[in-house]
Design an enzyme around this catalytic site. Structure first.
Site, PDB file in Angstrom:
ATOM      1  N   ASP A 169      39.290  27.226  33.083  1.00 29.77           N
ATOM      2  CA  ASP A 169      38.950  28.053  31.924  1.00 29.77           C
ATOM      3  C   ASP A 169      40.155  28.500  31.098  1.00 29.77           C
ATOM      4  OD1 ASP A 169      36.145  28.146  32.214  1.00 29.77           O
ATOM      5  OD2 ASP A 169      36.391  29.455  33.949  1.00 29.77           O
ATOM      6  N   HIS A 214      32.986  33.603  36.564  1.00 27.78           N
ATOM      7  CA  HIS A 214      32.636  32.180  36.703  1.00 27.78           C
ATOM      8  C   HIS A 214      32.733  31.539  35.314  1.00 27.78           C
ATOM      9  CE1 HIS A 214      30.847  28.647  38.302  1.00 27.78           C
ATOM     10  NE2 HIS A 214      29.591  29.030  38.480  1.00 27.78           N
ATOM     11  N   HIS A 258      41.499  30.904  41.854  1.00 27.07           N
ATOM     12  CA  HIS A 258      40.290  30.157  42.208  1.00 27.07           C
ATOM     13  C   HIS A 258      40.020  30.324  43.694  1.00 27.07           C
ATOM     14  CE1 HIS A 258      37.416  26.864  42.513  1.00 27.07           C
ATOM     15  NE2 HIS A 258      37.281  26.997  41.207  1.00 27.07           N
TER      16      HIS A 258
HETATM   17  N1  CMC Z   1      44.505  37.985  38.269  1.00 25.90           N
HETATM   18  C1  CMC Z   1      45.181  38.833  39.096  1.00 25.90           C
HETATM   19  N2  CMC Z   1      45.014  38.855  40.424  1.00 25.90           N
HETATM   20  C2  CMC Z   1      44.138  38.003  40.942  1.00 25.90           C
HETATM   21  C3  CMC Z   1      43.426  37.086  40.159  1.00 25.90           C
HETATM   22  C4  CMC Z   1      43.642  37.099  38.771  1.00 25.90           C
HETATM   23  N3  CMC Z   1      42.976  36.257  37.964  1.00 25.90           N
HETATM   24  N4  CMC Z   1      42.611  36.348  40.957  1.00 25.90           N
HETATM   25  C5  CMC Z   1      42.825  36.784  42.206  1.00 25.90           C
HETATM   26  N5  CMC Z   1      43.747  37.776  42.204  1.00 25.90           N
HETATM   27  C6  CMC Z   1      44.313  38.475  43.366  1.00 25.90           C
HETATM   28  C7  CMC Z   1      43.317  39.496  43.912  1.00 25.90           C
HETATM   29  O1  CMC Z   1      43.503  40.748  43.325  1.00 25.90           O
HETATM   30  C8  CMC Z   1      43.658  39.460  45.386  1.00 25.90           C
HETATM   31  O2  CMC Z   1      44.838  40.192  45.548  1.00 25.90           O
HETATM   32  P1  CMC Z   1      45.041  41.136  46.867  1.00 25.90           P
HETATM   33  O3  CMC Z   1      45.093  40.165  48.006  1.00 25.90           O
HETATM   34  O4  CMC Z   1      46.292  41.884  46.614  1.00 25.90           O
HETATM   35  O5  CMC Z   1      43.819  42.029  46.917  1.00 25.90           O
HETATM   36  C9  CMC Z   1      44.010  38.000  45.651  1.00 25.90           C
HETATM   37  O6  CMC Z   1      44.479  37.497  44.393  1.00 25.90           O
HETATM   38  C10 CMC Z   1      42.832  37.175  46.134  1.00 25.90           C
HETATM   39  O7  CMC Z   1      41.776  37.337  45.198  1.00 25.90           O
HETATM   40  P2  CMC Z   1      40.244  37.298  45.579  1.00 25.90           P
HETATM   41  O8  CMC Z   1      39.493  38.178  44.635  1.00 25.90           O
HETATM   42  O9  CMC Z   1      40.072  37.525  47.038  1.00 25.90           O
HETATM   43  O10 CMC Z   1      39.925  35.779  45.274  1.00 25.90           O
HETATM   44  P3  CMC Z   1      38.478  35.153  45.150  1.00 25.90           P
HETATM   45  O11 CMC Z   1      38.569  33.818  45.752  1.00 25.90           O
HETATM   46  O12 CMC Z   1      37.437  36.078  45.651  1.00 25.90           O
HETATM   47  O13 CMC Z   1      38.279  35.062  43.570  1.00 25.90           O
HETATM   48  C11 CMC Z   1      38.225  34.302  41.365  1.00 25.90           C
HETATM   49  C12 CMC Z   1      38.349  33.906  42.829  1.00 25.90           C
HETATM   50  C13 CMC Z   1      38.164  33.028  40.511  1.00 25.90           C
HETATM   51  C14 CMC Z   1      36.906  35.074  41.146  1.00 25.90           C
HETATM   52  C15 CMC Z   1      39.439  35.183  40.965  1.00 25.90           C
HETATM   53  O14 CMC Z   1      40.622  34.442  41.102  1.00 25.90           O
HETATM   54  C16 CMC Z   1      39.312  35.732  39.542  1.00 25.90           C
HETATM   55  O15 CMC Z   1      38.701  36.793  39.354  1.00 25.90           O
HETATM   56  N6  CMC Z   1      39.903  35.031  38.522  1.00 25.90           N
HETATM   57  C17 CMC Z   1      39.746  35.454  37.153  1.00 25.90           C
HETATM   58  C18 CMC Z   1      38.423  34.966  36.608  1.00 25.90           C
HETATM   59  C19 CMC Z   1      38.426  33.473  36.365  1.00 25.90           C
HETATM   60  O16 CMC Z   1      39.345  32.917  35.792  1.00 25.90           O
HETATM   61  N7  CMC Z   1      37.336  32.823  36.760  1.00 25.90           N
HETATM   62  C20 CMC Z   1      37.139  31.371  36.564  1.00 25.90           C
HETATM   63  C21 CMC Z   1      37.148  30.651  37.854  1.00 25.90           C
HETATM   64  S1  CMC Z   1      37.317  28.877  37.673  1.00 25.90           S
HETATM   65  C22 CMC Z   1      35.924  28.319  36.863  1.00 25.90           C
HETATM   66  C23 CMC Z   1      34.628  28.786  37.373  1.00 25.90           C
HETATM   67  O17 CMC Z   1      34.389  28.881  38.569  1.00 25.90           O
HETATM   68  O18 CMC Z   1      33.793  29.036  36.541  1.00 25.90           O
END
Ligand code: CMC
Length: 429
Positions: A363, A268, A307
Protein backbone atom coordinates in the site's frame (compact mmCIF):
# COMPACT_ATOMS: atom_id res chain seq x y z
CA UNK A 1 13.03 -38.73 8.98
CA UNK A 2 12.79 -38.56 12.77
CA UNK A 3 9.57 -39.49 14.49
CA UNK A 4 7.04 -36.83 13.37
CA UNK A 5 5.35 -36.43 16.72
CA UNK A 6 5.30 -34.05 19.63
CA UNK A 7 5.46 -35.36 23.19
CA UNK A 8 3.60 -33.23 25.70
CA UNK A 9 3.81 -33.72 29.43
CA UNK A 10 0.94 -32.16 31.36
CA UNK A 11 2.55 -31.03 34.61
CA UNK A 12 -0.89 -30.68 36.20
CA UNK A 13 -1.39 -34.44 36.03
CA UNK A 14 2.03 -35.83 35.11
CA UNK A 15 0.48 -37.56 32.08
CA UNK A 16 2.32 -37.69 28.76
CA UNK A 17 0.72 -37.49 25.32
CA UNK A 18 2.16 -38.10 21.86
CA UNK A 19 0.67 -35.90 19.18
CA UNK A 20 1.30 -36.26 15.42
CA UNK A 21 3.06 -33.41 13.60
CA UNK A 22 1.98 -33.00 9.96
CA UNK A 23 3.24 -30.24 7.62
CA UNK A 24 4.84 -28.56 10.65
CA UNK A 25 1.57 -28.33 12.54
CA UNK A 26 -0.29 -30.14 15.26
CA UNK A 27 -4.05 -30.44 15.15
CA UNK A 28 -5.61 -28.23 17.81
CA UNK A 29 -8.27 -30.90 18.31
CA UNK A 30 -5.52 -33.33 19.40
CA UNK A 31 -5.07 -31.12 22.46
CA UNK A 32 -8.62 -31.80 23.59
CA UNK A 33 -7.62 -35.20 25.04
CA UNK A 34 -5.34 -33.38 27.51
CA UNK A 35 -7.48 -32.88 30.58
CA UNK A 36 -6.44 -31.38 33.92
CA UNK A 37 -9.02 -33.42 35.81
CA UNK A 38 -11.95 -35.76 35.23
CA UNK A 39 -14.77 -33.83 33.50
CA UNK A 40 -12.39 -31.12 32.30
CA UNK A 41 -13.32 -29.85 28.79
CA UNK A 42 -9.79 -30.46 27.53
CA UNK A 43 -6.93 -28.20 26.46
CA UNK A 44 -7.44 -25.53 23.81
CA UNK A 45 -4.95 -23.20 22.16
CA UNK A 46 -5.40 -19.43 22.64
CA UNK A 47 -4.51 -17.32 19.59
CA UNK A 48 -6.66 -14.15 19.49
CA UNK A 49 -5.45 -12.79 16.14
CA UNK A 50 -4.72 -16.26 14.72
CA UNK A 51 -1.06 -15.28 14.50
CA UNK A 52 0.18 -18.84 14.73
CA UNK A 53 -2.81 -20.84 13.62
CA UNK A 54 -3.16 -22.40 10.18
CA UNK A 55 -6.91 -22.25 9.50
CA UNK A 56 -6.83 -24.25 6.27
CA UNK A 57 -4.70 -26.20 3.83
CA UNK A 58 -4.32 -24.35 0.55
CA UNK A 59 -2.67 -24.85 -2.83
CA UNK A 60 -3.20 -21.30 -4.10
CA UNK A 61 -0.68 -18.77 -2.79
CA UNK A 62 2.66 -19.20 -1.06
CA UNK A 63 4.44 -16.49 0.91
CA UNK A 64 7.87 -16.66 2.52
CA UNK A 65 7.75 -13.58 4.70
CA UNK A 66 11.41 -13.71 5.70
CA UNK A 67 12.70 -13.95 2.16
CA UNK A 68 10.06 -11.70 0.57
CA UNK A 69 8.77 -14.43 -1.78
CA UNK A 70 5.24 -14.49 -3.20
CA UNK A 71 4.06 -17.26 -5.54
CA UNK A 72 0.64 -17.75 -7.13
CA UNK A 73 0.16 -21.48 -7.82
CA UNK A 74 3.97 -21.74 -7.78
CA UNK A 75 4.66 -18.88 -10.21
CA UNK A 76 6.74 -15.96 -8.84
CA UNK A 77 4.84 -12.68 -8.66
CA UNK A 78 7.69 -10.91 -10.50
CA UNK A 79 7.25 -13.17 -13.57
CA UNK A 80 3.48 -12.84 -13.57
CA UNK A 81 3.70 -9.04 -13.27
CA UNK A 82 6.12 -8.90 -16.17
CA UNK A 83 4.65 -11.47 -18.53
CA UNK A 84 1.03 -12.16 -17.69
CA UNK A 85 -2.18 -10.16 -17.48
CA UNK A 86 -4.81 -9.92 -14.77
CA UNK A 87 -7.40 -12.19 -16.37
CA UNK A 88 -4.82 -14.89 -17.02
CA UNK A 89 -3.71 -14.63 -13.39
CA UNK A 90 -7.34 -14.83 -12.24
CA UNK A 91 -7.73 -18.03 -14.27
CA UNK A 92 -4.52 -19.40 -12.78
CA UNK A 93 -5.69 -18.70 -9.24
CA UNK A 94 -9.12 -20.21 -9.84
CA UNK A 95 -8.18 -23.29 -11.85
CA UNK A 96 -4.64 -24.02 -10.68
CA UNK A 97 -2.90 -23.90 -14.09
CA UNK A 98 -2.16 -21.26 -16.70
CA UNK A 99 -4.81 -21.49 -19.45
CA UNK A 100 -4.12 -22.92 -22.90
CA UNK A 101 -4.66 -20.47 -25.75
CA UNK A 102 -8.24 -21.61 -26.37
CA UNK A 103 -9.05 -21.65 -22.64
CA UNK A 104 -7.64 -18.13 -22.32
CA UNK A 105 -9.67 -16.81 -25.28
CA UNK A 106 -12.89 -18.33 -23.95
CA UNK A 107 -12.22 -17.03 -20.43
CA UNK A 108 -11.49 -13.47 -21.59
CA UNK A 109 -14.56 -13.57 -23.84
CA UNK A 110 -16.80 -14.83 -21.03
CA UNK A 111 -15.58 -12.20 -18.58
CA UNK A 112 -15.85 -9.42 -21.17
CA UNK A 113 -19.43 -10.35 -22.08
CA UNK A 114 -20.76 -10.38 -18.52
CA UNK A 115 -19.75 -6.87 -17.51
CA UNK A 116 -23.19 -5.25 -17.84
CA UNK A 117 -25.26 -4.97 -14.67
CA UNK A 118 -29.02 -5.08 -14.30
CA UNK A 119 -30.57 -1.63 -14.85
CA UNK A 120 -32.25 -1.84 -11.43
CA UNK A 121 -28.80 -1.81 -9.77
CA UNK A 122 -28.27 1.64 -11.25
CA UNK A 123 -31.57 2.73 -9.72
CA UNK A 124 -30.67 1.84 -6.17
CA UNK A 125 -27.16 3.24 -6.62
CA UNK A 126 -28.88 6.54 -7.37
CA UNK A 127 -30.31 6.43 -3.85
CA UNK A 128 -26.94 6.90 -2.16
CA UNK A 129 -25.95 10.35 -0.93
CA UNK A 130 -23.76 12.30 -3.34
CA UNK A 131 -20.79 11.94 -0.97
CA UNK A 132 -21.24 8.22 -0.19
CA UNK A 133 -17.95 6.36 0.12
CA UNK A 134 -17.51 4.08 -2.92
CA UNK A 135 -16.51 1.12 -0.73
CA UNK A 136 -19.81 1.33 1.16
CA UNK A 137 -21.62 1.37 -2.17
CA UNK A 138 -19.59 -1.58 -3.44
CA UNK A 139 -20.26 -3.69 -0.34
CA UNK A 140 -23.99 -3.20 -0.63
CA UNK A 141 -24.31 -3.52 -4.40
CA UNK A 142 -22.22 -6.71 -4.46
CA UNK A 143 -24.38 -8.12 -1.65
CA UNK A 144 -27.50 -7.04 -3.56
CA UNK A 145 -26.45 -9.03 -6.62
CA UNK A 146 -27.52 -12.16 -4.72
CA UNK A 147 -31.12 -10.94 -5.08
CA UNK A 148 -30.70 -10.75 -8.86
CA UNK A 149 -29.26 -14.26 -9.11
CA UNK A 150 -31.15 -16.35 -6.53
CA UNK A 151 -29.79 -19.57 -8.08
CA UNK A 152 -26.38 -18.50 -6.73
CA UNK A 153 -27.34 -20.26 -3.47
CA UNK A 154 -26.67 -23.57 -5.24
CA UNK A 155 -23.01 -23.40 -4.42
CA UNK A 156 -22.42 -27.14 -4.79
CA UNK A 157 -23.68 -27.15 -8.38
CA UNK A 158 -20.39 -26.60 -10.19
CA UNK A 159 -21.97 -25.12 -13.32
CA UNK A 160 -23.99 -22.55 -11.36
CA UNK A 161 -21.00 -21.82 -9.13
CA UNK A 162 -18.75 -21.09 -12.11
CA UNK A 163 -21.31 -18.67 -13.60
CA UNK A 164 -21.38 -16.65 -10.35
CA UNK A 165 -17.57 -16.58 -10.23
CA UNK A 166 -17.56 -15.29 -13.77
CA UNK A 167 -20.25 -12.70 -12.98
CA UNK A 168 -18.44 -11.40 -9.91
CA UNK A 169 -15.11 -10.95 -11.70
CA UNK A 170 -16.73 -9.32 -14.72
CA UNK A 171 -19.18 -7.03 -12.91
CA UNK A 172 -16.90 -5.82 -10.11
CA UNK A 173 -15.23 -3.09 -12.27
CA UNK A 174 -18.65 -1.95 -13.49
CA UNK A 175 -20.02 -1.60 -9.95
CA UNK A 176 -16.80 0.09 -8.84
CA UNK A 177 -16.81 2.60 -11.69
CA UNK A 178 -20.51 3.31 -11.26
CA UNK A 179 -19.99 4.08 -7.58
CA UNK A 180 -17.30 6.59 -8.54
CA UNK A 181 -19.44 8.22 -11.25
CA UNK A 182 -22.24 8.55 -8.72
CA UNK A 183 -20.05 10.45 -6.25
CA UNK A 184 -18.94 12.95 -8.90
CA UNK A 185 -22.39 13.31 -10.42
CA UNK A 186 -21.42 11.98 -13.83
CA UNK A 187 -23.58 9.67 -15.96
CA UNK A 188 -22.73 5.98 -15.72
CA UNK A 189 -20.64 4.67 -18.62
CA UNK A 190 -21.50 1.26 -20.03
CA UNK A 191 -18.78 -1.33 -20.58
CA UNK A 192 -16.92 -1.42 -23.90
CA UNK A 193 -16.29 -4.99 -25.03
CA UNK A 194 -13.48 -3.91 -27.39
CA UNK A 195 -11.30 -2.98 -24.42
CA UNK A 196 -9.20 -5.05 -22.03
CA UNK A 197 -10.31 -5.65 -18.43
CA UNK A 198 -8.20 -2.73 -17.16
CA UNK A 199 -8.90 -0.58 -20.24
CA UNK A 200 -12.64 -1.04 -19.86
CA UNK A 201 -12.42 -0.09 -16.18
CA UNK A 202 -10.68 3.16 -17.15
CA UNK A 203 -13.34 3.69 -19.82
CA UNK A 204 -16.17 3.34 -17.30
CA UNK A 205 -14.34 5.66 -14.89
CA UNK A 206 -13.20 8.44 -17.17
CA UNK A 207 -15.09 8.49 -20.50
CA UNK A 208 -16.68 11.87 -21.11
CA UNK A 209 -18.26 12.93 -24.41
CA UNK A 210 -15.84 11.22 -26.79
CA UNK A 211 -17.45 8.52 -28.93
CA UNK A 212 -14.78 5.95 -28.16
CA UNK A 213 -12.59 6.01 -25.06
CA UNK A 214 -8.94 5.16 -25.75
CA UNK A 215 -7.01 4.25 -22.59
CA UNK A 216 -3.43 5.41 -22.30
CA UNK A 217 -1.49 2.11 -22.81
CA UNK A 218 1.01 2.87 -20.02
CA UNK A 219 -1.78 3.56 -17.52
CA UNK A 220 -3.80 0.58 -18.74
CA UNK A 221 -0.82 -1.76 -18.28
CA UNK A 222 0.03 -0.23 -14.90
CA UNK A 223 -3.54 -0.83 -13.66
CA UNK A 224 -3.40 -4.39 -14.97
CA UNK A 225 -0.11 -5.05 -13.13
CA UNK A 226 -1.52 -3.51 -9.94
CA UNK A 227 -4.50 -5.87 -10.28
CA UNK A 228 -2.08 -8.84 -10.64
CA UNK A 229 -0.16 -7.77 -7.53
CA UNK A 230 -3.34 -7.49 -5.47
CA UNK A 231 -5.04 -10.64 -6.79
CA UNK A 232 -4.34 -12.92 -3.82
CA UNK A 233 -2.36 -13.00 -0.62
CA UNK A 234 -3.26 -16.24 1.14
CA UNK A 235 -5.10 -16.02 4.50
CA UNK A 236 -5.24 -12.25 5.01
CA UNK A 237 -8.10 -10.60 6.91
CA UNK A 238 -10.53 -10.25 3.99
CA UNK A 239 -9.80 -13.73 2.62
CA UNK A 240 -10.30 -15.18 6.09
CA UNK A 241 -13.62 -13.29 6.18
CA UNK A 242 -14.54 -14.79 2.79
CA UNK A 243 -13.74 -18.30 3.98
CA UNK A 244 -15.30 -17.81 7.38
CA UNK A 245 -18.56 -16.30 6.09
CA UNK A 246 -18.52 -18.76 3.18
CA UNK A 247 -18.30 -21.66 5.64
CA UNK A 248 -21.93 -21.10 6.65
CA UNK A 249 -22.67 -21.72 2.93
CA UNK A 250 -24.29 -18.48 1.72
CA UNK A 251 -24.14 -17.46 -1.96
CA UNK A 252 -20.80 -16.00 -3.13
CA UNK A 253 -22.19 -12.45 -3.49
CA UNK A 254 -22.96 -12.29 0.24
CA UNK A 255 -19.58 -13.77 1.16
CA UNK A 256 -17.76 -11.36 -1.19
CA UNK A 257 -19.62 -8.40 0.34
CA UNK A 258 -18.28 -9.53 3.74
CA UNK A 259 -14.76 -9.80 2.32
CA UNK A 260 -14.93 -6.25 0.92
CA UNK A 261 -16.09 -5.01 4.33
CA UNK A 262 -13.05 -6.67 5.93
CA UNK A 263 -10.79 -5.11 3.31
CA UNK A 264 -12.16 -1.62 4.02
CA UNK A 265 -10.38 -1.12 7.35
CA UNK A 266 -7.27 1.09 7.55
CA UNK A 267 -5.13 -1.82 8.75
CA UNK A 268 -5.86 -3.78 5.57
CA UNK A 269 -7.01 -2.49 2.16
CA UNK A 270 -7.85 0.94 3.53
CA UNK A 271 -4.15 1.56 4.22
CA UNK A 272 -3.37 2.94 0.75
CA UNK A 273 -5.92 5.70 1.28
CA UNK A 274 -4.35 6.43 4.67
CA UNK A 275 -0.86 6.61 3.14
CA UNK A 276 -1.98 9.47 0.92
CA UNK A 277 -3.54 11.33 3.85
CA UNK A 278 -0.31 10.78 5.79
CA UNK A 279 1.97 12.06 3.00
CA UNK A 280 -0.23 15.14 2.60
CA UNK A 281 -0.18 15.72 6.34
CA UNK A 282 3.62 15.49 6.43
CA UNK A 283 3.63 18.02 3.59
CA UNK A 284 7.38 18.40 3.06
CA UNK A 285 10.58 16.38 3.50
CA UNK A 286 11.86 18.48 6.40
CA UNK A 287 8.81 17.46 8.49
CA UNK A 288 9.60 13.73 8.20
CA UNK A 289 11.91 13.37 11.26
CA UNK A 290 9.29 15.00 13.46
CA UNK A 291 6.60 12.69 12.06
CA UNK A 292 8.76 9.60 12.61
CA UNK A 293 9.37 10.72 16.18
CA UNK A 294 5.61 10.68 16.81
CA UNK A 295 5.29 7.23 15.21
CA UNK A 296 8.04 5.93 17.50
CA UNK A 297 6.31 7.49 20.50
CA UNK A 298 3.31 5.34 19.62
CA UNK A 299 1.03 8.29 18.69
CA UNK A 300 0.09 6.63 15.39
CA UNK A 301 1.43 4.12 12.87
CA UNK A 302 3.38 4.73 9.73
CA UNK A 303 0.78 3.71 7.17
CA UNK A 304 1.93 1.46 4.34
CA UNK A 305 4.63 0.01 6.60
CA UNK A 306 4.79 -3.35 8.34
CA UNK A 307 3.11 -6.64 7.63
CA UNK A 308 1.96 -9.65 9.62
CA UNK A 309 3.81 -12.04 7.29
CA UNK A 310 6.53 -10.06 5.50
CA UNK A 311 9.48 -9.37 7.72
CA UNK A 312 11.48 -8.14 4.72
CA UNK A 313 10.65 -5.92 1.74
CA UNK A 314 7.20 -6.78 0.37
CA UNK A 315 7.95 -8.05 -3.19
CA UNK A 316 4.79 -6.31 -4.44
CA UNK A 317 6.00 -2.95 -3.10
CA UNK A 318 9.27 -3.40 -5.07
CA UNK A 319 7.34 -3.90 -8.32
CA UNK A 320 4.98 -1.01 -7.57
CA UNK A 321 7.91 1.33 -6.92
CA UNK A 322 9.24 0.43 -10.36
CA UNK A 323 5.87 0.97 -12.09
CA UNK A 324 5.49 4.30 -10.29
CA UNK A 325 8.57 5.63 -12.07
CA UNK A 326 7.27 4.38 -15.46
CA UNK A 327 3.86 5.97 -14.91
CA UNK A 328 5.33 9.24 -13.68
CA UNK A 329 7.49 9.46 -16.80
CA UNK A 330 4.32 9.58 -18.87
CA UNK A 331 1.96 11.62 -16.71
CA UNK A 332 4.37 13.66 -14.62
CA UNK A 333 5.74 12.99 -11.17
CA UNK A 334 3.43 12.96 -8.19
CA UNK A 335 4.86 15.67 -5.89
CA UNK A 336 4.26 13.39 -2.90
CA UNK A 337 6.71 10.80 -4.32
CA UNK A 338 9.75 12.64 -2.98
CA UNK A 339 8.23 12.67 0.52
CA UNK A 340 7.46 8.94 0.23
CA UNK A 341 10.98 8.07 -0.94
CA UNK A 342 12.57 10.11 1.82
CA UNK A 343 10.19 8.67 4.41
CA UNK A 344 11.13 5.17 3.30
CA UNK A 345 14.85 6.00 3.38
CA UNK A 346 14.71 7.43 6.89
CA UNK A 347 12.48 4.66 8.24
CA UNK A 348 14.64 1.88 6.81
CA UNK A 349 17.68 3.31 8.60
CA UNK A 350 15.90 3.91 11.88
CA UNK A 351 16.51 1.41 14.68
CA UNK A 352 12.78 1.31 15.62
CA UNK A 353 11.80 0.03 12.18
CA UNK A 354 14.92 -2.12 11.70
CA UNK A 355 14.42 -3.90 15.03
CA UNK A 356 10.75 -4.62 14.29
CA UNK A 357 11.51 -5.53 10.68
CA UNK A 358 9.03 -3.01 9.32
CA UNK A 359 9.30 -2.44 5.56
CA UNK A 360 7.07 -0.73 2.99
CA UNK A 361 4.12 -2.93 2.06
CA UNK A 362 1.96 -3.06 -1.07
CA UNK A 363 0.00 0.00 0.00
CA UNK A 364 2.93 2.38 0.40
CA UNK A 365 3.38 3.33 -3.26
CA UNK A 366 0.13 2.15 -4.89
CA UNK A 367 -1.87 5.19 -3.76
CA UNK A 368 0.66 7.57 -5.32
CA UNK A 369 0.19 5.91 -8.71
CA UNK A 370 -3.57 5.85 -8.42
CA UNK A 371 -3.65 9.51 -7.45
CA UNK A 372 -1.49 10.50 -10.40
CA UNK A 373 -3.87 8.64 -12.70
CA UNK A 374 -6.66 10.90 -11.47
CA UNK A 375 -8.27 8.34 -9.16
CA UNK A 376 -9.65 9.83 -5.95
CA UNK A 377 -8.33 8.41 -2.68
CA UNK A 378 -11.76 7.01 -1.83
CA UNK A 379 -11.41 4.66 -4.83
CA UNK A 380 -8.10 3.09 -3.77
CA UNK A 381 -9.64 0.33 -1.68
CA UNK A 382 -12.21 -0.25 -4.41
CA UNK A 383 -9.38 -0.99 -6.86
CA UNK A 384 -7.93 -3.42 -4.35
CA UNK A 385 -11.34 -5.12 -4.10
CA UNK A 386 -11.67 -5.50 -7.89
CA UNK A 387 -8.31 -7.25 -8.04
CA UNK A 388 -8.77 -9.38 -4.91
CA UNK A 389 -12.12 -10.75 -6.11
CA UNK A 390 -10.38 -13.52 -8.09
CA UNK A 391 -8.34 -14.46 -5.01
CA UNK A 392 -11.37 -14.44 -2.71
CA UNK A 393 -13.32 -16.64 -5.11
CA UNK A 394 -10.41 -19.07 -5.56
CA UNK A 395 -10.10 -19.42 -1.79
CA UNK A 396 -13.88 -19.70 -1.38
CA UNK A 397 -14.04 -22.49 -3.96
CA UNK A 398 -11.11 -24.29 -2.36
CA UNK A 399 -12.83 -24.04 1.03
CA UNK A 400 -16.15 -25.37 -0.33
CA UNK A 401 -14.52 -28.40 -1.95
CA UNK A 402 -12.28 -29.18 1.03
CA UNK A 403 -13.28 -32.52 2.52
CA UNK A 404 -12.47 -31.14 5.98
CA UNK A 405 -14.81 -28.15 5.53
CA UNK A 406 -17.00 -27.27 8.48
CA UNK A 407 -18.65 -24.07 9.63
CA UNK A 408 -16.01 -21.80 11.20
CA UNK A 409 -16.79 -21.53 14.85
CA UNK A 410 -13.89 -20.67 17.17
CA UNK A 411 -13.87 -21.23 20.91
CA UNK A 412 -13.34 -18.58 23.58
CA UNK A 413 -11.74 -18.25 26.98
CA UNK A 414 -14.63 -17.12 29.17
CA UNK A 415 -13.56 -14.65 31.87
CA UNK A 416 -16.97 -13.21 32.81
CA UNK A 417 -19.17 -13.65 35.89
CA UNK A 418 -20.03 -17.03 37.31
CA UNK A 419 -23.70 -17.98 37.23
CA UNK A 420 -25.81 -15.46 39.18
CA UNK A 421 -29.51 -14.74 39.68
CA UNK A 422 -31.41 -11.92 38.02
CA UNK A 423 -31.95 -8.89 40.31
CA UNK A 424 -35.20 -6.92 39.79
CA UNK A 425 -34.68 -3.25 38.82
CA UNK A 426 -35.97 -1.83 42.14
CA UNK A 427 -33.55 -3.99 44.14
CA UNK A 428 -30.38 -2.91 42.28
CA UNK A 429 -28.14 -0.57 44.26
N1 CMC B 1 4.20 1.87 12.19
C1 CMC B 1 4.81 1.88 13.41
N2 CMC B 1 4.96 0.78 14.16
C2 CMC B 1 4.47 -0.36 13.68
C3 CMC B 1 3.85 -0.44 12.43
C4 CMC B 1 3.73 0.74 11.67
N3 CMC B 1 3.12 0.73 10.47
N4 CMC B 1 3.45 -1.72 12.20
C5 CMC B 1 3.83 -2.42 13.28
N5 CMC B 1 4.45 -1.61 14.17
C6 CMC B 1 5.07 -1.98 15.45
C7 CMC B 1 4.01 -2.23 16.51
O1 CMC B 1 3.73 -1.06 17.23
C8 CMC B 1 4.68 -3.30 17.34
O2 CMC B 1 5.64 -2.66 18.13
P1 CMC B 1 5.90 -3.16 19.67
O3 CMC B 1 6.46 -4.54 19.51
O4 CMC B 1 6.83 -2.17 20.24
O5 CMC B 1 4.54 -3.15 20.33
C9 CMC B 1 5.44 -4.14 16.32
O6 CMC B 1 5.71 -3.24 15.23
C10 CMC B 1 4.65 -5.33 15.82
O7 CMC B 1 3.40 -4.86 15.34
P2 CMC B 1 2.06 -5.69 15.39
O8 CMC B 1 0.91 -4.74 15.53
O9 CMC B 1 2.18 -6.79 16.39
O10 CMC B 1 2.07 -6.33 13.95
P3 CMC B 1 0.83 -7.03 13.25
O11 CMC B 1 1.39 -8.16 12.49
O12 CMC B 1 -0.26 -7.30 14.20
O13 CMC B 1 0.31 -5.89 12.27
C11 CMC B 1 -0.06 -4.54 10.40
C12 CMC B 1 0.49 -5.87 10.90
C13 CMC B 1 0.00 -4.54 8.86
C14 CMC B 1 -1.55 -4.41 10.80
C15 CMC B 1 0.76 -3.37 10.99
O14 CMC B 1 2.09 -3.47 10.56
C16 CMC B 1 0.18 -2.01 10.63
O15 CMC B 1 -0.71 -1.52 11.35
N6 CMC B 1 0.67 -1.36 9.53
C17 CMC B 1 0.10 -0.11 9.10
C18 CMC B 1 -1.15 -0.36 8.28
C19 CMC B 1 -0.82 -0.93 6.92
O16 CMC B 1 0.05 -0.46 6.21
N7 CMC B 1 -1.59 -1.94 6.52
C20 CMC B 1 -1.46 -2.59 5.19
C21 CMC B 1 -0.97 -3.98 5.33
S1 CMC B 1 -0.41 -4.68 3.78
C22 CMC B 1 -1.77 -4.79 2.75
C23 CMC B 1 -2.99 -5.38 3.32
O17 CMC B 1 -2.96 -6.36 4.05
O18 CMC B 1 -4.03 -4.87 2.99
Amino acid sequence: MANETLTITDNRTGKTYEIPVTHGTIRAMDLRQIKGSEGDFGLMSYDPALENTASCKSKITYIDGDKGILLYRGYPIEQLAEKSDYLEVAYLLLYGELPTESQYKKWVHDITYHTIIHEKVKKFMDGYRHDAHPVGMLISTVGALSTFYPEAKEIFNSEIREIQINRLISKMPTLAAFSYRHTVGLPYVYPDNDLSYAGNFLNMMFKMTELKYKPNPVIERAIDILFILHADHEQNCSTSAMRSVGSSLPDPYSATAAAIAALYGPLHGGANEEVLHMLKEIGSKDKIPEYIKKVKAGEFRLMGFGHRVYKSYDPRAKIIKQIAHEVFEVIGKNPLLDIALELERIALEDEYFVKRRLYPNVDFYSGLIYQSMGLPTSMFTVLFAIARTSGWLSQWKEMLLDEERKIVRPRQVYLGSDRRDYVPLEERG
